[in-house]
Design an enzyme around this catalytic site. Sequence first.
Site: not given
Length: 248
Positions: A89, A116, A154, A169
């Site tokens: 994150p 962690e 992809r 897309d």
Amino acid sequence: MQIAVVSIFPEMVRTVAEHGVVGRAMERQLAALRIEDPRDYATDTHRTVDDRPYGGGPGMVLKYRPAVEAIRAARTALPEGSPVIYLSPSGRAFDQGEASRLSALPGMILLAGRYEGVDERLIEEEVDEELSLGDFVLSGGEIAAMAVIDAAVRLLPGVLGDEDSAVQDSFVEGLLDYPHYTRPEEIEGRRVPAVLLSGDHARIARWRYKQALGRSFLRRPDLVKKLQLGREQQELLDEFLKEQGRVT
Ligand code: 4GY
């Protein structure tokens, strides 16, 4: 493209190569997946990969030594120019542009953390970039690594057929997707929009673009603000909002 994932849950990562578009790309050797398990590089009898954090606190930390050996094994097996990417994150935001950039690389090494986190010195010594899927916390980097693999593979030439080409897309244009419908024509009194049954491909394309613009404006105004709309796009958006009974 040669992809390596460093993970203490190799079975979890393998599944990405066993299904759907990515699975087919691997079968056709358009991409290859190699998995390195830090546990295979642990030297103690318990094959330890984690340890307690200096300074105290809850949880455990992924140890430097087994992980670094796994990364270096991956480096040796992959082409020059394959960055080591840590999924967390704290990374820079991963988006379609990042997926496109990665898909042009000869390879990449994805480091999936657990516990962690990993010993910071591993990031300093071995990691080239840190990417985040978004502002939420997973219990490990594996699912994030699989998402990055899926999004990049992809886009490789020849992976998607003309049928489901990546060119049209959602997000390639920086907008959300338009709504999709299939049979039957009516469900619980809800009819497929008439334009989609008209066979008029120009009108259909215009309607879809209008929906994509309108939905993006309502749901993700940040995306639309980045775009700098032209005259025709502004008109389509106004038309959408009028049809929705909203005013600008
Ligand atoms: N969000 N985007 C993410 C994540 C899990 C413990 C550090 C995310 O990419 N990865 O939540 N990763 C944690 C698990 C170590 C990464």
